[in-house]
Each structure stands twice: as C-alpha cells, then as structure tokens.
Design a protein around this motif. Sequence first.
Motif, PDB file in Angstrom:
ATOM      1  N   SER A 216      -3.834 -53.135  19.285  1.00 21.91           N
ATOM      2  CA  SER A 216      -3.443 -52.457  20.413  1.00 21.91           C
ATOM      3  C   SER A 216      -2.073 -52.896  21.263  1.00 21.91           C
ATOM      4  N   GLU A 217      -1.950 -54.129  21.108  1.00 23.47           N
ATOM      5  CA  GLU A 217      -0.622 -54.793  21.560  1.00 23.47           C
ATOM      6  C   GLU A 217       0.678 -53.839  21.531  1.00 23.47           C
ATOM      7  N   PRO A 218       1.098 -53.337  20.170  1.00 24.80           N
ATOM      8  CA  PRO A 218       2.260 -52.619  20.256  1.00 24.80           C
ATOM      9  C   PRO A 218       2.197 -51.338  21.231  1.00 24.80           C
TER      10      PRO A 218
ATOM     11  N   HIS B 104       4.524 -50.227  24.382  1.00 23.63           N
ATOM     12  CA  HIS B 104       5.632 -49.259  24.155  1.00 23.63           C
ATOM     13  C   HIS B 104       5.075 -47.742  24.681  1.00 23.63           C
ATOM     14  N   GLU B 105       3.644 -47.824  25.105  1.00 25.57           N
ATOM     15  CA  GLU B 105       3.225 -46.537  25.587  1.00 25.57           C
ATOM     16  C   GLU B 105       2.321 -46.866  26.916  1.00 25.57           C
ATOM     17  N   THR B 106       2.516 -46.095  27.813  1.00 24.75           N
ATOM     18  CA  THR B 106       1.240 -46.082  28.910  1.00 24.75           C
ATOM     19  C   THR B 106       0.162 -45.215  28.680  1.00 24.75           C
ATOM     20  N   LEU B 107      -0.980 -45.834  28.354  1.00 22.92           N
ATOM     21  CA  LEU B 107      -2.325 -45.118  27.840  1.00 22.92           C
ATOM     22  C   LEU B 107      -3.402 -45.573  28.473  1.00 22.92           C
ATOM     23  N   SER B 108      -4.062 -44.649  29.143  1.00 19.82           N
ATOM     24  CA  SER B 108      -5.346 -44.933  29.616  1.00 19.82           C
ATOM     25  C   SER B 108      -6.366 -45.602  28.571  1.00 19.82           C
TER      26      SER B 108
ATOM     27  N   GLU C 221      -7.679 -43.383  26.050  1.00 16.02           N
ATOM     28  CA  GLU C 221      -6.503 -43.024  25.016  1.00 16.02           C
ATOM     29  C   GLU C 221      -6.292 -44.083  23.945  1.00 16.02           C
ATOM     30  N   LEU C 222      -6.077 -45.257  24.745  1.00 21.51           N
ATOM     31  CA  LEU C 222      -5.755 -46.320  24.044  1.00 21.51           C
ATOM     32  C   LEU C 222      -6.883 -46.778  22.904  1.00 21.51           C
ATOM     33  N   GLN C 223      -7.941 -46.753  23.380  1.00 23.29           N
ATOM     34  CA  GLN C 223      -9.270 -46.703  22.342  1.00 23.29           C
ATOM     35  C   GLN C 223      -9.256 -45.710  21.240  1.00 23.29           C
ATOM     36  N   LYS C 224      -8.822 -44.589  21.483  1.00 26.18           N
ATOM     37  CA  LYS C 224      -8.702 -43.599  20.374  1.00 26.18           C
ATOM     38  C   LYS C 224      -7.480 -43.835  19.718  1.00 26.18           C
ATOM     39  N   ARG C 225      -6.371 -44.262  20.248  1.00 25.79           N
ATOM     40  CA  ARG C 225      -5.217 -44.190  19.301  1.00 25.79           C
ATOM     41  C   ARG C 225      -5.532 -45.600  18.177  1.00 25.79           C
ATOM     42  N   VAL C 226      -6.237 -46.429  18.769  1.00 26.94           N
ATOM     43  CA  VAL C 226      -6.549 -47.818  18.002  1.00 26.94           C
ATOM     44  C   VAL C 226      -7.377 -47.322  16.735  1.00 26.94           C
ATOM     45  N   MET C 227      -8.361 -46.500  17.170  1.00 27.62           N
ATOM     46  CA  MET C 227      -9.245 -45.807  16.144  1.00 27.62           C
ATOM     47  C   MET C 227      -8.518 -45.099  15.162  1.00 27.62           C
ATOM     48  N   GLU C 228      -7.614 -44.444  15.718  1.00 28.01           N
ATOM     49  CA  GLU C 228      -6.923 -43.418  14.494  1.00 28.01           C
ATOM     50  C   GLU C 228      -5.811 -44.306  13.565  1.00 28.01           C
ATOM     51  N   VAL C 229      -5.408 -45.577  14.122  1.00 33.69           N
ATOM     52  CA  VAL C 229      -4.647 -46.514  13.616  1.00 33.69           C
ATOM     53  C   VAL C 229      -5.480 -47.118  12.307  1.00 33.69           C
ATOM     54  N   LEU C 230      -6.767 -47.425  13.033  1.00 35.13           N
ATOM     55  CA  LEU C 230      -7.586 -48.271  12.153  1.00 35.13           C
ATOM     56  C   LEU C 230      -7.750 -47.322  10.925  1.00 35.13           C
ATOM     57  N   GLU C 231      -7.933 -45.951  10.990  1.00 36.92           N
ATOM     58  CA  GLU C 231      -8.513 -45.070   9.901  1.00 36.92           C
ATOM     59  C   GLU C 231      -7.277 -45.176   8.766  1.00 36.92           C
ATOM     60  N   LEU C 232      -5.905 -45.095   9.630  1.00 37.22           N
ATOM     61  CA  LEU C 232      -4.949 -44.837   8.968  1.00 37.22           C
ATOM     62  C   LEU C 232      -4.627 -46.050   7.894  1.00 37.22           C
ATOM     63  N   ALA C 233      -5.084 -47.058   8.395  1.00 40.56           N
ATOM     64  CA  ALA C 233      -5.071 -48.531   7.722  1.00 40.56           C
ATOM     65  C   ALA C 233      -6.067 -48.576   6.761  1.00 40.56           C
ATOM     66  N   ASP C 234      -7.194 -47.527   6.717  1.00 38.44           N
ATOM     67  CA  ASP C 234      -8.501 -47.926   6.050  1.00 38.44           C
ATOM     68  C   ASP C 234      -9.240 -48.985   6.445  1.00 38.44           C
ATOM     69  N   LEU C 235      -9.314 -48.972   7.406  1.00 41.93           N
ATOM     70  CA  LEU C 235     -10.038 -50.382   8.076  1.00 41.93           C
ATOM     71  C   LEU C 235     -11.462 -50.004   8.831  1.00 41.93           C
ATOM     72  N   ASP C 236     -12.446 -50.827   8.539  1.00 40.10           N
ATOM     73  CA  ASP C 236     -13.658 -50.558   9.322  1.00 40.10           C
ATOM     74  C   ASP C 236     -13.545 -50.902  10.651  1.00 40.10           C
ATOM     75  N   PRO C 237     -14.110 -50.153  11.417  1.00 40.81           N
ATOM     76  CA  PRO C 237     -13.971 -50.579  12.852  1.00 40.81           C
ATOM     77  C   PRO C 237     -14.664 -51.774  13.396  1.00 40.81           C
ATOM     78  N   ARG C 238     -15.673 -52.273  12.377  1.00 37.93           N
ATOM     79  CA  ARG C 238     -16.171 -53.399  12.877  1.00 37.93           C
ATOM     80  C   ARG C 238     -15.187 -54.886  12.891  1.00 37.93           C
ATOM     81  N   VAL C 239     -14.098 -54.752  12.253  1.00 32.84           N
ATOM     82  CA  VAL C 239     -13.391 -55.639  12.422  1.00 32.84           C
ATOM     83  C   VAL C 239     -12.576 -55.944  13.630  1.00 32.84           C
TER      84      VAL C 239
END
Lengths: 346, 323, 361
Positions: free
Chosen positions: C112-114, C118-122, C125-143
Amino acid sequence: MRKFLLRRFAFLIPQLFVVSFLAFLLIKLLPGDPVLIILGPLRTQEGVIRETKRLGLDKPFFVQYGRYVERTVQGDFGNSIVTKQPVIEELGRRVPATLWLITLGLVACVVIGIGVGYVAALAPPTGWGTWLNKSIIGYGFLAGALPDFWVGLILVFIFFATLGILPAPIGQLPGYIPSLLPDGPTNIDLLDTLIKGDFGQAGTAFRASIMPVVTLAIVYAPVVLKITAVTTTEVFNSQYVTGARAVGVRRRTITRYIMRNALLPIVTTSGVLYAFLLGGAVLVETVFSWGGFGQYTVDAVNALDFNVIQGMMLVAAVFTIVVYLLIDIIHYFVDPRIRVSTVGSS
Amino acid sequence: MTTTTWPAVRVRVPRLSASAIWAGMRRQKLLTIALGILAVMIFLAAVGPIIAPHDPESVLRETLLDEQGQPILNSQGDPRTQLVNLRAPSGTYWFGTDEKALDVFSRTISAPRVDLVIAIASTIIGLGAGSVIGLVAGYAAGRGRLVGSLAEVLTRFMDIIQAFPVFIVALALVAVIGSGQDKVIYVLSFLFTPIFFRYVRAETLLVRELTFVEAERAVGNPTRRIMFNHILPNSVTTATVQGSAVMGYAILLTAGLSFVGAGVAPPTPEWGAMIRSGVELMQSGQWWTSVFPGITLGLTVFSLAVIGESIRVRWRGSGLRGY
Amino acid sequence: MTDEPLLQIRNLTKTFTVGKGQELVAVSNVSLDLREGETLGLVGESGSGKTTLGRVVLRLTEPDTGTVRFEGIDLLALAGEPMRRMRSKMQIVYQDPMLGFNPRMRVRDIISEPLRLHETLSRTELQKRVMEVLELADLDPRVLSERPGAIRKAEQQQVAIARAIATGPRFIVLDEPTGLLDLSVSIHIIGILRRLQEEQKIAYIFISHDLSAVRAISHRLAIMYLGQLVETGPIEDVFARPTHPYSEALLSSVLLPDPKTTRQRLRLSGEIPSPINLPPGCPLAPRCPLVEERCTGGPPPLVAIRGNGESGQPSWWSTCFPLSDNEENLDNWYAIMQEHESTETEELRAAIAAARTENEG
C-alpha cells in the motif's frame, strides 16, 4: 609510516582549537557579570568600567577569544577570583596530586584486571572455573553500579571508624596543617617526603593513599577485567593458538602468544579508563579531601570561579586528548596493520 | 557495507502462560531479580513519597518526657520538643535519621521520583536528539560538498565534545545553567547526545547503502520519509539497546553531582545528596545515613546494567541484524 | 504504437571513481529505445553494467552524461518533487525481493505504500486497491498480514511485483527477477509478468543472465559488454543470427536443446577483463578472434543490420569494425565468423591432449 604519526599529530591542532573554543564559550555563557564577581559588593562605577576595559570585556566576542588563546598559549590562565592566585600556579600544585592518585588507581586496576581476567578466561568451564566466572560477572555488574564516592565512604567506615587501622580521610598527609605541608618539587606529598628523606611522614602518606587507590581499584578494575577475559578467551580459542597447543607448544610460549594479541584491546581500554578517571576521581578526592584537581574543580564550580573552571576544562580535555594520542601511537607501534585509526575519532 | 540478505527470521512469540513465565524466571535468575528491583523502583517513583512513613522533607521532632512519662512543658505551657537527629535504625526509624533529623527510610524510598525521572528523561531526550542528528549526519555524509562537509564538521564536533571528561563537563554546565532536577536533565541530555549520535550515525552509514533504501526511493518516498520512516527505525536499534546502561550512568552522574552539592539540593530527597552527609558521619561511625541510599542506588543501577546486558545479548543472539 | 518511444535513452554514460584516479565506466555511451508494452531483454556477463543501466534509467543513480526521455519528458532535468511524482509511472523489481523490502514492514504496508505516496485514498478505497493489486499479482490475501520473511520466495517476488504495479506504472525495470527462483517458480513469475503486460501495456526492461527466460518474455534483445551496448535487435533475429562476435559467443554458449549435439562456437580468449581504466576502442578487442588493428584505435562504428526504425534508431544494429566492411554482404560476415569457430568436442580433445603432454614433460 611517518605519515600516520604526522597526520595524527596534525589532528591535534583542530582538536585543541575546538576544545579551547568550547572552554571559552562555556565561560561566556556563565550567568552574571565576571567584573561584578571579581570586584565584589564594594565597587565603584569607575572601578567597574576600568576592570571591564582591563579584562577586554568591552571588545567583540572573537577579539576576546583571540586574546584568550594568546594568553593561554603563554601559560596565563588568569587569576582565581576566590584566592586571587594565578590559576596556572594553582593547577600546577593540584594536578600532580590527582595524576598521582589516578595513576596509582589505574595501575591497581590493570594489575587486578589482567591478573584475574586472565585466570578467569583460562579457567576450566566446570567446577571452580564456572564459579569464578560467575562471581566475576556478578562483581563486574555490581562494582559498575556502585558510586565510587560511596565505596570510598564504606572503606572509611570500615578501616578508619571501625577498625582504626588506616588514617582519617583528611588529605594526602593526615595530621599536618596544610600550610606546613612539605613544599617539594613534585607537589605529591608521598614523593616529596621521600625525597626529603622523612620516612615517618612518607609512611603516613603511603597509608593515606591506600583507601583512595583501593576505592578506584574496586570500582574500576572490572573494566579492565572484562576486556581481558573477553579478548583472552577469543585469542585462546583462535585457530593459531589451538593449533599451537595441538602441536605441543609450551604453555609459557602460548601465554606469550595470547598476551601479545590480547594486549591491544587491553591497552586501549586502560587508556580510555585513565582519561575517564580524571573526571571520576573528582568525587573520590572529595571523600578523602585529597586536595587535588577534582576538589579544586568542585570548589570553583560552587564559587563560580570562572577562570579556574576554564583552566580545568582545558587541562582535562588536553589530558584526554593526549591519552588518546598515546593510545593511537601505541597501536601504531604494536600493530603494524594499523594505518589510520584514531581512538578519539573513529 | 554489506549486501547480505536481511535475515528471514520469524520471531515467534510464545503464548505467555504462568508455567512458561516461571520456567523463564528460573532460567534467568539474575534478569528476574533485576526486573524485580526495577519494578520496585518504578513503583516507588510513582508512590514513594505517599507511602513513606514520615514526610521525607520535614524535620522530625519528638516530645520530651519526664521520668513518669509525662511531657515536659515549657514556660508557655507547651510540650518541649527536640530534634530527632542521628538516630540509629530502629523500629520507628527503619533506616535511622540523619543529622538534619530527616527520616532516612522515607527519603530513600522517595528518591526514585527524582533520580529515576532524571535518568529516564535525560536518556530519552539524549536518544531523541542523538538519533536525529546522527541520522542527518550519517545520511548526509559524503553527499555533496556542502552538506557532506557540514556532516563531517558535526561529527568532529561531537567527537571533540567527548574529549572532555563527562563529569567535569557536567559540573561546569551545572555551574552555567544552575542546579535543580530540570537543569540536571538538560545537562545530562546534552552529554548523552553524542553517545547516541555515534551509534545512530554509524548504523545509518550502513543502512543507507542497503537495497531497500533504493527501493523506497524508487517507490516514490520523499527524502525526509526515507530518512525518518525507513532508515531511522532500522538504525536506531544499537543506540536504543544502550539506553538501559545509559540510564544507569545517568543515575550515577546525578548522584555524583548532588554529592558535591551541584545537582539536586537538599531537602529534596536524592540518593547522592543523602550519601554526602556521610563524608563527616562515616568517620564518626554513623553509617546509616549514606549506606542505605548507596545500596538502593547501587541496586537500581545494577538492575539497569543487567537488563541492558541481557537485551544486548538477546538482540545480538537472535540474529536480527543482517550484518 | 505511437511515434515517440515510451523511453528514449541517448548517449548515457556513468562512471564510478574507485580508489585513487581509478575509473570504472559502468555504462558507456548507451542509446536505447523502449516502446509501450514492449519487453527489452538486457543481457551480459556480471559487471557488464546492465544493472547500473537500469538504475540510471530510473534515476536511482545520476549519470555523468546523456539523456533519458520518458513520455517525452527529460527525466534528468526534473527536480526532486516532480521526479518523485514521476516515480509512480516507473518501477523496479529486484533479483532478491527481500533486499528490496524494509525489514520492519509487513506485506500490507509494502504494497500500500506506493498508493499512499502517490494518491489520496480513503481507507476503504486503499483497501480495495490493495486487493485489486493483490489479485493482479496472483497473491493470496492471507499474506497481507505477514512479514515478507515468513512467506515463500516466489510469493516474495510476487509482493515485489505487486508493489511495482500498484500505481499503474508505464514501465518496470526487472533486475533478474527470476535469478534466485527454481525453474517452475520462475515460469510462474514470467507468466504473471506477461499477463500484466498484455492487460496493462507495461513496458519492461528485463535484465537477466538467464537467456531462456529472456527469450521467453522479450520482444527485443540488447547485449552489453563492459558497459557498452554491442548489439540490439528483434529477439528471434538476434538469437538466430547474431552479428557481433560477442553476441555470437554469448548466445552460442547457452543454447543446448540437445546435449548430444556437438556445436560450433566462437571462442573468445581469456576471461572478461577488469572494467577499471579500460583502454579506448572496442572493449572486446583483447579477446576477439577477429581483432584488427583499428579495433583498438577508437570506438567501433554503429552498423545498421536492418532498416532505420522510428526516431533514428535502426531496429537491429551492432558495433564492430570488421562487421562494418561487410555491412552490404552479411552472409560473407557470417562466413568469416564461422572460420573462427571450433567444435566443442574438438577443443576438448585438444585440451586433453595438451594436458597429457604437459604431464609427460
């Protein structure tokens, strides 16, 4: 080879410069107008102006500093406000007494520290060896935790007040009125009495120095002890010593190997301790009314005797710098690998 | 500099159970004792003056009695009293009373409020200041002519401050700014700053070369955030580990200053100032006025040293440092 | 594809001073283009300057001379804050992901640091974006709540990729991202990278030793030797018919589809020399079997093998003196190179024989 020494000596100049500046600055920060302190309550307006001019206090800051450096280089540290005596003379009388005390203290620390530390390091890891090592660790923690002045007082209680076998803590030569003290060449009473051949007095002076020296030894020997034990253990477990033992090199030779390699850290630590003791001895001197540099410092601080404070700051810092210089030089000669190393600045 | 991996050590914190704590205490007797002593001292710092059997700062008087046990009255008809000074330890005055008729026990247990507060405050301030300056000096070292040489000058300056014997500088500074608990805190904070400065600067020089710092820049951290959020937390550990030992040192220095009358002045209860009365009294055999505060002080510093050492050993032993 | 390449590197040089008066030219006069959605494989031996080139392009190290234009903006002219903001569009992934993570941060903070920078997110929203990125990178949310040290090496690299793509960058420098991974894991990572490229049109500079990995992901290939780019071209062309003697030697040294086949190799003499205080001229000159006098005189000429591409750069080029004589007749050049080749087995036999005589003598 000479390059290292030259560079090391060259480093002294900025060091002394900054040290003198700090000593000067500190006094500038002192509360109260020094002129008023010097002249006391019975002063006239003209007197204040005259004195301010005489001391150059009407000049800009850096001009004053320039004058200060100039005077100091010529050995003029100003006069004490309390005794009206030149500070340099007073320091000349008092510094030797302190150096004598802390040198004896250091020797005691080094002898005890190296002796016990060496035995502890080579002791078997079972039975009495474990016991010895545990005791040393405990002693190290405990001695490091006790204020040196308190230990001194306990010794006074035991050996003077209770057992009565050592003289009262009232100076280097108890039982003599200060003005009648031997005025010898060294300003160290024990040595001066010996030089005069007065062995009775010398005996008293010797007995009077036992408690302060033992105090320093009790509190500060663990410093040397610990570093000796650690480095000796390290060297002893190093491959070349293990190898030498495996091929059956004689014990005495191995001892020499170990000492030679464990020496440097011990020398460094002892040097740092020596520099530390100058400050540390202040309190022990107070307990034993030693009449040295430390007690002079305390009196000066309590009386806001600024010339004296300035002088002793300078002496203390120069002493430290010189000790660190000596450590570096010893390092240089003992360990040829060293090219650039400064204890004071690494 | 190093390029070794930051170790993938996963620190598992075991569930704390009574039996686990007991086992740990038996394994680390010395540490347990030290923690116990420190806990008592912190407790006393909080409530010492409140639970003290006598007021630590006011003079004790007792009513004079005649042979029948009746108070002796003066000409005004009031009971005559006398100072309770220099009493040996007894059931009423556990640690005895001193030459000013103050209760040594009450003062001994009230002193942590002064000594411990000075120690904790000066260590924290010194650590804070030393860390920030050390971080800046370490980060700026060798970068650009001006910034780099400023950092160099700062470092040399810190070295030279340390050339002055600590206790003598402390004395001189107290002379400059005056005595009292707050002043002693300032002086000690100033003296401890170079100590922490050195550790943090040295660590910063190492940490700033690690790849993750570059990675944090690549991600878009501004320099200030790289320094304070990323480098500082990773370079402050060695300094923090020294904190406990420095606190002990602070107590010794405070006591030393008060012992020569330059730190905290009576009647404020302070161990060093209490020991001072022994300079005369020890010679005449009245040992209690300085023995008890000395032992308490010693135990406190001892416990801090033991705790500091065990933190150091544990921290080093855990291999949390990658280099 | 637009006319202007996404990234335009021109005459980039980076020198390090090592010791007294010792100069190490890590990157020497390098020019390259990178187009949107394209992967440039950057290969070369250790010390060839590939990693430094990657770092200079991202302005993690300041070059001595040269320009880097990104989306038409001169990166090297940007001041601190504009450059910092620009970093949301360009990222890096390291060989060892652990080295790139602040050891005190958890995966959630790392990813979430980048976004926070670079963006102002609630928070949501931040949580949502992190989950999206996680999925793009094929990662399990447990990590997310783990420390990077506690997860598998492949997952660590996926976290690094997730961090890199979080702000939607236009290009990423991949500095040997599969260098420490097992083959199967490496294939998995390359699969993720390729999918991300297709979905988001990210351009990659893929730095690697591993020529088969490079071949699997790259569109173009650039070969570096001692700080200089010796050959650049479409990946399959360069692999099939390398024109630079160094490319020939490097590429033939690894392709082993069948271990039994004996193979022709261009042999370079000696080892890669120290990159400190290099003499002028072609850096390969001391080792090259085709060396001529002029090779040590000055910098070798740029030879366009195939056409002039957009923005003045040929799509396939090479730098070699002898090659420049055969610019018009490449077949002749390949023949010349072949004359200097030897079969592996022959050489082996010769070496064994030499060793025997030495023993007997």
